[in-house]
Design a protein around this motif. Structure first.
Motif, PDB file in Angstrom:
ATOM      1  N   ALA A  27       0.776  -1.184   0.097  1.00 29.44           N
ATOM      2  CA  ALA A  27       0.011  -0.099  -0.048  1.00 29.44           C
ATOM      3  C   ALA A  27       0.737   1.275   0.041  1.00 29.44           C
ATOM      4  O   ALA A  27       0.462   2.353  -0.469  1.00 29.44           O
ATOM      5  N   PHE A  28       1.932   1.103   0.461  1.00 31.75           N
ATOM      6  CA  PHE A  28       2.812   2.237   0.667  1.00 31.75           C
ATOM      7  C   PHE A  28       3.709   2.475  -0.790  1.00 31.75           C
ATOM      8  O   PHE A  28       4.394   3.631  -0.917  1.00 31.75           O
ATOM      9  N   GLU A  29       3.713   1.755  -1.743  1.00 35.36           N
ATOM     10  CA  GLU A  29       4.452   1.643  -3.090  1.00 35.36           C
ATOM     11  C   GLU A  29       3.995   2.983  -3.849  1.00 35.36           C
ATOM     12  O   GLU A  29       2.562   3.199  -3.836  1.00 35.36           O
ATOM     13  N   GLY A  30       4.861   3.614  -4.259  1.00 38.05           N
ATOM     14  CA  GLY A  30       4.326   4.666  -5.471  1.00 38.05           C
ATOM     15  C   GLY A  30       3.884   6.121  -4.669  1.00 38.05           C
ATOM     16  O   GLY A  30       3.376   6.995  -5.581  1.00 38.05           O
ATOM     17  N   ARG A  31       3.937   6.133  -3.300  1.00 35.47           N
ATOM     18  CA  ARG A  31       3.271   7.586  -2.723  1.00 35.47           C
ATOM     19  C   ARG A  31       4.285   8.310  -2.346  1.00 35.47           C
ATOM     20  O   ARG A  31       5.586   7.942  -2.088  1.00 35.47           O
ATOM     21  N   ASN A  32       4.295   9.624  -2.734  1.00 41.55           N
ATOM     22  CA  ASN A  32       5.317  10.637  -2.320  1.00 41.55           C
ATOM     23  C   ASN A  32       5.475  10.947  -1.012  1.00 41.55           C
ATOM     24  O   ASN A  32       4.518  10.706  -0.289  1.00 41.55           O
ATOM     25  N   LYS A  33       6.763  11.525  -0.499  1.00 41.80           N
ATOM     26  CA  LYS A  33       6.814  11.944   0.938  1.00 41.80           C
ATOM     27  C   LYS A  33       6.104  13.102   1.092  1.00 41.80           C
ATOM     28  O   LYS A  33       6.491  14.060   0.582  1.00 41.80           O
ATOM     29  N   VAL A  34       5.359  13.183   2.002  1.00 41.35           N
ATOM     30  CA  VAL A  34       4.716  14.595   2.418  1.00 41.35           C
ATOM     31  C   VAL A  34       4.755  14.847   3.914  1.00 41.35           C
ATOM     32  O   VAL A  34       4.679  16.120   4.157  1.00 41.35           O
ATOM     33  N   PHE A  35       5.593  14.100   4.547  1.00 39.13           N
ATOM     34  CA  PHE A  35       5.824  14.392   6.077  1.00 39.13           C
ATOM     35  C   PHE A  35       6.737  15.582   6.020  1.00 39.13           C
ATOM     36  O   PHE A  35       7.750  15.785   5.199  1.00 39.13           O
ATOM     37  N   GLY A  36       6.463  16.616   6.660  1.00 39.36           N
ATOM     38  CA  GLY A  36       7.121  18.040   6.823  1.00 39.36           C
ATOM     39  C   GLY A  36       6.675  18.932   5.770  1.00 39.36           C
ATOM     40  O   GLY A  36       7.203  19.941   5.784  1.00 39.36           O
ATOM     41  N   THR A  37       5.729  18.441   4.978  1.00 35.86           N
ATOM     42  CA  THR A  37       5.008  19.650   4.010  1.00 35.86           C
ATOM     43  C   THR A  37       3.535  20.258   4.559  1.00 35.86           C
ATOM     44  O   THR A  37       3.326  19.468   5.537  1.00 35.86           O
ATOM     45  N   SER A  38       3.186  20.918   3.734  1.00 32.62           N
ATOM     46  CA  SER A  38       1.934  21.487   4.344  1.00 32.62           C
ATOM     47  C   SER A  38       0.908  20.411   4.080  1.00 32.62           C
ATOM     48  O   SER A  38      -0.194  20.518   4.884  1.00 32.62           O
ATOM     49  N   GLU A  39       0.917  19.419   3.093  1.00 39.00           N
ATOM     50  CA  GLU A  39      -0.221  18.600   3.017  1.00 39.00           C
ATOM     51  C   GLU A  39      -0.200  17.544   4.005  1.00 39.00           C
ATOM     52  O   GLU A  39      -0.996  17.083   4.462  1.00 39.00           O
ATOM     53  N   ASN A  80      -0.906   7.985   4.192  1.00 45.61           N
ATOM     54  CA  ASN A  80      -0.209   9.138   3.746  1.00 45.61           C
ATOM     55  C   ASN A  80       1.021   9.830   4.162  1.00 45.61           C
ATOM     56  O   ASN A  80       1.926  10.322   3.679  1.00 45.61           O
ATOM     57  N   LEU A  81       0.674   9.954   5.698  1.00 46.24           N
ATOM     58  CA  LEU A  81       1.844  10.640   6.215  1.00 46.24           C
ATOM     59  C   LEU A  81       2.984  10.169   6.339  1.00 46.24           C
ATOM     60  O   LEU A  81       4.150  10.547   6.476  1.00 46.24           O
ATOM     61  N   VAL A  82       2.913   8.920   6.775  1.00 50.71           N
ATOM     62  CA  VAL A  82       4.094   7.969   6.872  1.00 50.71           C
ATOM     63  C   VAL A  82       4.840   7.499   5.625  1.00 50.71           C
ATOM     64  O   VAL A  82       6.080   7.121   5.533  1.00 50.71           O
ATOM     65  N   ALA A  83       4.057   7.239   4.667  1.00 52.58           N
ATOM     66  CA  ALA A  83       4.681   6.906   3.280  1.00 52.58           C
ATOM     67  C   ALA A  83       5.869   7.758   2.894  1.00 52.58           C
ATOM     68  O   ALA A  83       6.046   8.846   2.884  1.00 52.58           O
ATOM     69  N   GLY A  84       6.993   7.123   2.456  1.00 54.97           N
ATOM     70  CA  GLY A  84       8.154   7.795   2.018  1.00 54.97           C
ATOM     71  C   GLY A  84       9.038   8.285   2.989  1.00 54.97           C
ATOM     72  O   GLY A  84      10.013   8.714   2.718  1.00 54.97           O
ATOM     73  N   THR A  85       8.645   8.192   4.352  1.00 56.56           N
ATOM     74  CA  THR A  85       9.626   8.734   5.061  1.00 56.56           C
ATOM     75  C   THR A  85      10.900   7.534   5.479  1.00 56.56           C
ATOM     76  O   THR A  85      10.679   6.589   5.028  1.00 56.56           O
TER      77      THR A  85
END
Length: 351
Positions: A27-39, A80-85
């Protein structure tokens, strides 16, 4: 098939509530990192609001909007928050199945509205979907990372009135940065000549290690030894008049001029144990040789946990502990020391 096979659990601890969400690893594949952004901050607000006001149990199954429950909204936000961290990627790469996240009160906004910030609390391996077990590991991460969390508070990331501030301050006050384990740097004076299990704080969270504290001259000899450093272990359950005792005899650097053995005693009633759970989850565990006077690590050896028999020992200990009441562990250790000579014990065990 196990309920946890191909799953990665994200456990979130908030101001008043906590919860765990199991996700398919893919489920975490292909998701961009958003942690630390406004999103990412939007997802933090959703999670913080639901786990920060003591209403998770009552409201998680209510509809946030038609066709979407609050639990589903929080799960979507967590994914979405943890993906890409770095922490999530590390867990996926190394085969861990639990990632821990903290979402706590930040200083209030100018209009008095509550605000929240998030911090990754580390990774682990678990064999249960029990959310209370996950919460215990997350709390271990908070206590072990207390100095880092206090820096977050000083920088304005978390509120001084937040629950995480309270937990970190208490950990510092009592001088215990892990559950039942003092960090070596926080101990005054020499360490005992001993081998012990210790949790240390790394950028990836808590890491369980095996620490061998020895005299300065021996630590220097081990540091300067050329070639591989061999470490051997024989572990047994020894019955005594005071109850069973786990007896571990370590052989450090056999066939060298500075070869020596060190006894370690393990309470059979100390399981389950979060530090030991981390140890047995690793393919390899770090064995740290430490100068007991300076607390400096002089040599690191990676040991194969399966070869050490860490998991097998725990299973045997739990079996014995289930059949006999807890006795006098200290008296049992003294009995073993009086009746067992380490080198003779090794020779008998090795045939």
């Amino acid at each position: 098939m196990s309920d946890l096979e191909n799953k990665l659990i994200v456990h979130v601890i908030g101001e008043t509530d906590y919860t765990s969400f199991p996700f398919e690893r893919k489920a975490f594949e292909g998701r961009n990192k958003v942690f630390g952004t406004s999103e990412g901050d939007q997802y933090i607000r959703v999670i913080g609001a639901m786990l920060g006001f003591d209403n998770w149990e009552k409201r998680q199954h209510d509809e946030a909007r038609p066709g979407l429950t609050y639990a589903e909204a929080v799960g979507h936000s967590i994914l979405n928050l943890v993906a890409g961290t770095d922490t999530l990627n590390f867990a996926l790469e190394m085969g861990y199945n639990l990632v821990m996240l903290g979402v706590f009160r930040a200083p209030d906004l100018h209009d008095g509205e509550p605000s929240f910030s998030a911090r990754m609390l580390g990774v682990s391996n678990v064999s249960t979907i029990d959310v209370d077990v996950h919460a215990g590991l997350a709390r271990d991460g908070i206590l072990a990372g207390a100095p880092l969390i206090l820096e977050d508070i000083r920088s304005g990331m978390f509120s001084e009135a937040s629950i995480v501030a309270e937990m970190a301050m208490e950990a510092i006050r009592i001088g215990a940065l892990t559950s039942g384990h003092d960090e070596m740097d926080d101990l005054d004076g020499p360490l005992p000549n001993a081998i012990m299990f210790r949790d240390i704080v790394t950028e990836k969270g808590l890491e369980a290690t095996i620490v061998c504290a020895c005299d300065s001259d021996l630590a220097a000899q081990i540091r300067d030894h050329e070639g591989d450093l061999e470490i051997g272990l024989v572990a047994a359950l020894v019955p005594t008049p005071f109850g069973g005792v786990g007896y571990w005899v370590w052989q450090i650097a056999p066939d060298t001029p500075f070869s020596y053995v060190q006894e370690q005693f393990v309470s059979l009633h100390s399981f389950p144990n979060a530090t030991y759970d981390r140890l047995k989850s690793y393919e390899k565990v770090r064995f740290l040789v430490v100068d007991r006077n300076t607390h400096e690590s002089t040599r690191t050896v990676l040991l194969n946990t399966q070869m050490l028999g860490i998991g097998a020992f725990e299973r045997a200990a739990l079996d014995v502990a289930s059949r006999e009441p807890e006795g006098d562990f200290r008296a049992g250790c003294e009995y073993v020391m009086q009746t067992h000579e380490p080198m003779e014990f090794l020779k008998r065990a090795q045939g």
